[in-house]
Design a protein around this motif. Structure first.
Motif, short mmCIF file in Angstrom:
data_model
loop_
_atom_site.label_atom_id
_atom_site.label_comp_id
_atom_site.label_asym_id
_atom_site.label_seq_id
_atom_site.Cartn_x
_atom_site.Cartn_y
_atom_site.Cartn_z
N ASN A 72 0.65 79.35 96.67
CA ASN A 72 -0.54 80.19 96.78
C ASN A 72 -1.75 79.37 97.17
OD1 ASN A 72 -2.52 82.14 96.60
ND2 ASN A 72 -1.55 83.15 94.85
N SER A 73 -1.96 79.22 98.47
CA SER A 73 -3.09 78.44 98.97
C SER A 73 -4.42 79.12 98.68
CB SER A 73 -2.95 78.23 100.47
OG SER A 73 -1.79 77.51 100.77
N LEU A 74 -4.43 80.45 98.62
CA LEU A 74 -5.69 81.17 98.41
C LEU A 74 -6.24 80.90 97.00
CD1 LEU A 74 -4.94 84.58 100.19
CD2 LEU A 74 -6.19 82.60 101.04
N ASP A 75 -5.34 80.82 96.01
CA ASP A 75 -5.81 80.47 94.65
C ASP A 75 -6.43 79.08 94.64
OD1 ASP A 75 -5.02 82.86 93.67
OD2 ASP A 75 -3.19 82.14 92.72
N PHE A 76 -5.78 78.14 95.31
CA PHE A 76 -6.29 76.77 95.39
C PHE A 76 -7.66 76.75 96.08
CE2 PHE A 76 -6.45 72.68 97.73
CZ PHE A 76 -6.44 71.82 96.65
N LEU A 77 -7.75 77.50 97.19
CA LEU A 77 -9.01 77.55 97.94
C LEU A 77 -10.12 78.19 97.12
CD1 LEU A 77 -10.30 77.11 100.77
CD2 LEU A 77 -9.62 79.44 101.34
#
Length: 697
Positions: A72-77
Motif C-alpha cells: 500500500n504505497s498510498l498509506d506510506f505516501l
C-alpha cells in the motif's frame, strides 16, 4: 533422343509441381504452422493462483514466473505528508533542526514500513511461501529510492497549503503508476517527472519535491516466485490447461488459413492454380512474421510501445507489388491480427492488444494505396513517408482516446513510427529483387525500368533498325490494350513487345520494315537461306536478351511470339521454284519452313505474337479502311487457331474474341482515315462563284 526425352520429363515434372494440388495443400499447411508458431507463446498462460494476492502467471519453461503482491504505497505516501505538515507547523523546531530531522526520517520511515509489511506477510493467514516473502524483502531493500540530499533543505520551507496541494498531486501519480505490474521500480519512477509537469503545480520547488516524494513512494509489486515456477513446470493441471489453449489456437489458425484459401479460390488470380506464386506468398508471410517476432524480442529492453517499430506493412507492400493489391488487403487483415497478438505484452488477461492491431491495419492499408501501380522505386520511398504519417496519426488518436498523459511514451511511440516507415521502405527495396529473381516475377517497377529507351538493347534497336523499333512500339500499344481488356499483364506485354524483335539487329536489311529506298535482298537469294535468316531472329533475340541478363518472361516472349508458324511466302516460293526447275526428287517440306517454337506458353506471349502479326499485316495495306482492318484481324486470329498456335496457353475463346475487338478498336485509332473535304467551287476575278452569280441575277 534420350536427351530430348529427359528434357521433356524434366519440364513435365516442373509443370506438374506448379499445378499439383498436393503441393498446394502442403503450402497451406506450412502457412498454418507459421501462424501457430508466431502466436503460441503469447497464448499459453497458467491458471494457478497463489492465494488472493497472486495474479495469473505465464507458463513458459524458459521464463521465470512472477507473482503480484501489492504494497500500500498510498498509506506510506499519506504518512509522509502528515509528517511534513506536523514538523513544518511546529514552531519549536528551527529550520536547521527540521532539515536534520528529514535527513533521518525518510530512511527510518522506509525501513520501518518495509519491516511492518514483512511481519504482516509472515503472520498472514494466507501462508505465503517463506522464499517468496524473502524475495519481496530483498527487492524492497535493493530498490529503495535514494532521496536526494538537496531536497531536505527545501522541505522545511513548505507551507501547509503547498503541502496539501502537493499531497493531492503525488497521490494521483502514485495511484496511477502502481496499477501497473512493476518489476523494476526505477522504470515507473522515470515517468513521474513528466506527470508532475502535466499537473497544476506551478512552483518549481513544489514540482521538484513532489517528484522526489512520489518516486520514494513507488515500490515493486511483481516478484519472482520460485515455488510457483517449480509447481507450474510439473503441474498436471497446468498441462491440461495448455492442451486446451493449444486446441483453441489451432482452431483459430485454421480459420485464418481457410479464410485466405477461400478468397484465393474464388478470385481469378493466377495464384489460385500457380504453386510458385503461392510459395512466394508463404515466404512473404514468413518474412513478415519473423520481422514482428524479432522486434518483439526487444520487449525486454523495457521501451514502451516498441511494437510500433515493427515493419508490419512490409508484407502488404510486397504482395501488392508482386501479386495483387486486393490479396494484399486480405493479408493485411491477418498481419494486423497477429501484430495485436505478438505485441500484447501489457495485458496478459486478453489475447489481443487493439492498439497494435489498429496501427498495423492503418499502415498496411496506407502502404497498399501508396504502392498500387507503382512504376518507380522512388514510389516505395514515398510510401514509407506515407506510412510514417499514417502511423503517427493513428498513434496520436489512440493516445488521445485512452487519455494517456505520459509524454515519454508518446515520444517513444512517434519515434518508433518514424523509424517504421523508413525501415519498411528500405526492406521492400532490398527484398524486391530477391523475389523477382527467385520466383521469376516481374514487378511493375522492374518492367518500367526495362522500358527506359536508354536501355542498351533499345538504343541498339533504335539506331540500327529504326523500322523494327517503330514496329515494336506499335505492337506494344496494341498488345498492352489487348492484354488489359482481358485482365492480363498489359505492362509485361508492352515491355515484351519492345524487345521481341531485338534479334533483327543482327541482319537488319533482311527485314522489310528496315528496307527504306533499297532493294530486297531476298529477291536474289535462295528461299531456304531466306527462311533461315528470318527464323533465326527469334533465336538471336533470346541469346542477346540472355546476354544482358533480361528476365525470363521477356526472353520467353521473344522466343515464343512466332510459335511454330509457317513462313508461307518463302514456302510457296520454294515450291514454285522447284516446279520451275523441275527438281522434284526431294519435296519441299512444310515443317522446314516453320519457326522452331515453342508455341506461346502464357497469355502475354500469345497476345504479343498476335499483335506482331496483325500490325505487320495492317501496315502493308496502303490505305486501311474499317472493313479491311476487321477482316484482316479476324483472318489472322482464325489462322492461328486453325494452326493450333494458341493451344498451349490458357487463353479462352471468349478472351480471344475480346482481344480481337480490342485490336480492331486500337488499329482504327492508329490508322484512321482522314475526312475527304469536298472541292471548293471556282471563283471569278471578283471572288464570286458561278452559283452566287446566278443567285444574284
Amino acid at each position: 533422343m534420350t536427351s530430348a526425352k529427359s528434357s521433356e520429363n524434366k519440364q513435365a515434372f516442373i509443370n506438374g509441381w506448379k499445378q499439383s494440388k498436393l503441393v498446394r495443400v502442403f503450402l497451406y499447411f506450412i502457412l498454418m504452422l507459421v501462424f501457430f508458431l508466431s502466436s503460441y507463446q503469447h497464448l499459453i498462460v497458467s491458471d494457478k493462483n497463489m492465494g488472493e494476492n497472486t495474479s495469473e502467471k505465464e507458463i513458459n519453461q524458459e521464463t521465470p514466473i512472477y507473482s503480484e503482491y501489492s504494497i500500500n504505497s498510498l498509506d506510506f505516501l499519506e504518512h509522509i505528508f502528515d509528517k511534513l505538515e506536523q514538523i513544518n507547523l511546529d514552531a519549536t523546531f528551527t529550520y536547521e533542526e527540521k532539515t536534520e530531522i528529514y535527513k533521518l526520517y525518510f530512511l527510518e520511515e522506509y525501513n520501518k514500513f518495509v519491516e511492518d509489511n514483512i511481519k504482516t506477510m509472515q503472520q498472514s493467514e494466507d501462508s505465503l511461501d517463506a522464499a517468496f516473502i524473502q524475495e519481496i524483502e530483498n527487492q524492497l531493500i535493493d530498490q529503495q529510492y535514494d532521496f536526494p540530499v538537496e531536497a531536505f533543505f527545501k522541505l522545511p520551507r513548505l507551507s501547509q497549503a503547498e503541502i496539501i496541494k502537493m499531497s493531492a498531486v503525488a497521490e494521483s501519480i502514485v495511484k496511477n503508476l502502481m496499477k501497473e505490474q512493476i518489476k523494476e521500480a526505477d522504470i515507473m519512477r522515470g515517468k513521474v517527472a513528466e506527470m508532475v509537469n502535466a499537473s497544476n503545480l506551478s512552483d518549481d520547488d513544489s514540482r521538484v519535491l513532489v517528484t522526489e516524494i512520489a518516486r520514494f513512494s513507488i515500490f515493486p509489486n511483481y516478484f519472482y516466485d520460485a515455488a510457483a515456477t517449480k509447481e507450474a513446470l510439473s503441474s498436471t493441471k497446468t498441462t491440461e490447461t495448455n492442451y486446451l489453449q493449444v486446441v483453441g489456437l489451432i482452431l483459430l489458425v485454421i480459420l485464418f488459413v481457410v479464410f485466405l484459401y477461400m478468397y484465393i479460390k474464388q478470385s481469378n488470380l493466377q495464384i489460385r492454380n500457380n504453386n510458385v506464386q503461392l510459395l512466394m506468398l508463404v515466404f512473404i508471410f514468413i518474412i513478415n512474421m519473423m520481422g514482428m517476432k524479432i522486434v518483439a524480442l526487444g520487449h525486454s529492453l523495457d521501451y514502451p510501445y516498441l511494437g510500433f517499430l515493427a515493419p508490419v506493412a512490409l508484407g502488404s507492400m510486397l504482395i501488392a507489388i508482386l501479386l495483387d493489391y486486393k490479396l494484399a488487403f486480405i493479408s493485411s487483415i491477418l498481419f494486423s491480427i497477429f501484430a495485436s497478438i505478438i505485441f500484447n505484452f501489457e495485458n496478459q488477461m486478453f489475447l489481443f492488444d487493439y492498439r497494435y492491431g489498429i496501427v498495423a491495419s492503418v499502415i498496411c492499408f496506407t502502404s497498399i494505396f501508396a504502392v498500387h501501380k507503382a512504376s518507380q522505386r522512388s514510389s516505395i520511398l514515398k510510401a514509407g513517408i506515407l506510412i510514417t504519417i499514417a502511423a503517427c496519426t493513428s498513434i496520436t488518436a489512440i493516445f488521445l482516446i485512452t487519455n494517456e498523459n505520459v509524454i515519454s511514451n508518446y515520444i517513444f511511440s512517434l519515434t518508433f513510427a518514424l523509424m517504421n516507415g523508413l525501415l519498411t521502405a528500405v526492406f521492400v527495396i532490398g527484398i524486391l529483387p530477391f523475389f523477382e529473381a527467385a520466383f521469376g516475377i516481374l514487378s511493375p517497377v522492374k518492367l518500367v525500368e526495362l522500358s527506359n529507351p536508354n536501355h542498351p538493347l533499345l538504343r541498339k534497336l533504335l539506331t540500327e533498325t529504326p523500322g523494327t523499333y517503330h514496329h515494336s512500339v506499335m505492337v506494344a500499344n496494341l498488345s498492352e490494350a489487348a492484354a488489359e481488356s482481358i485482365g492480363a499483364n498489359g505492362l509485361l506485354c508492352r515491355v515484351g513487345s519492345f524487345y521481341h524483335d531485338v534479334g533483327k539487329t543482327k541482319r537488319p536489311n533482311y527485314f522489310i520494315e528496315n528496307q527504306v529506298n533499297s532493294e530486297n535482298p531476298h529477291d536474289t537469294i535462295d528461299p531456304d537461306l531466306s527462311k533461315s535468316i528470318i527464323i533465326s531472329h527469334a533465336r538471336d533475340g533470346v541469346e542477346m536478351l540472355k546476354e544482358y541478363k533480361m528476365p525470363k518472361a521477356i526472353c520467353d516472349i521473344a522466343e515464343q511470339h512466332h510459335g511454330t508458324t509457317l513462313l508461307k511466302y518463302f514456302y510457296f516460293k520454294a515450291k514454285k521454284q522447284q516446279e520451275l526447275t523441275g527438281e522434284l526428287e526431294e519435296e519441299v517440306k512444310e515443317s522446314d519452313f516453320r519457326y522452331p517454337g515453342p508455341k506461346a506458353q502464357f497469355k502475354e506471349a500469345a497476345i504479343v505474337g498476335l499483335c506482331d502479326c496483325v500490325e505487320a499485316a495492317v501496315r502493308s495495306l496502303s490505305n486501311p479502311k474499317m472493313d479491311q482492318i476487321n477482316t484482316m484481324v479476324d483472318k489472322i486470329i482464325k489462322d492461328r487457331l486453325e494452326d493450333q498456335q494458341l493451344n498451349e496457353c490458357d487463353l479462352t475463346l471468349k478472351e480471344i474474341d475480346t482481344i480481337a475487338k480490342s485490336l480492331k478498336e486500337t488499329l482504327l485509332g492508329i490508322f484512321h482515315s482522314r475526312i475527304e473535304y469536298p472541292e471548293l467551287p471556282s471563283r471569278d476575278k471578283k471572288g464570286v462563284t458561278k452559283d452566287e452569280a446566278t443567285v444574284s441575277i
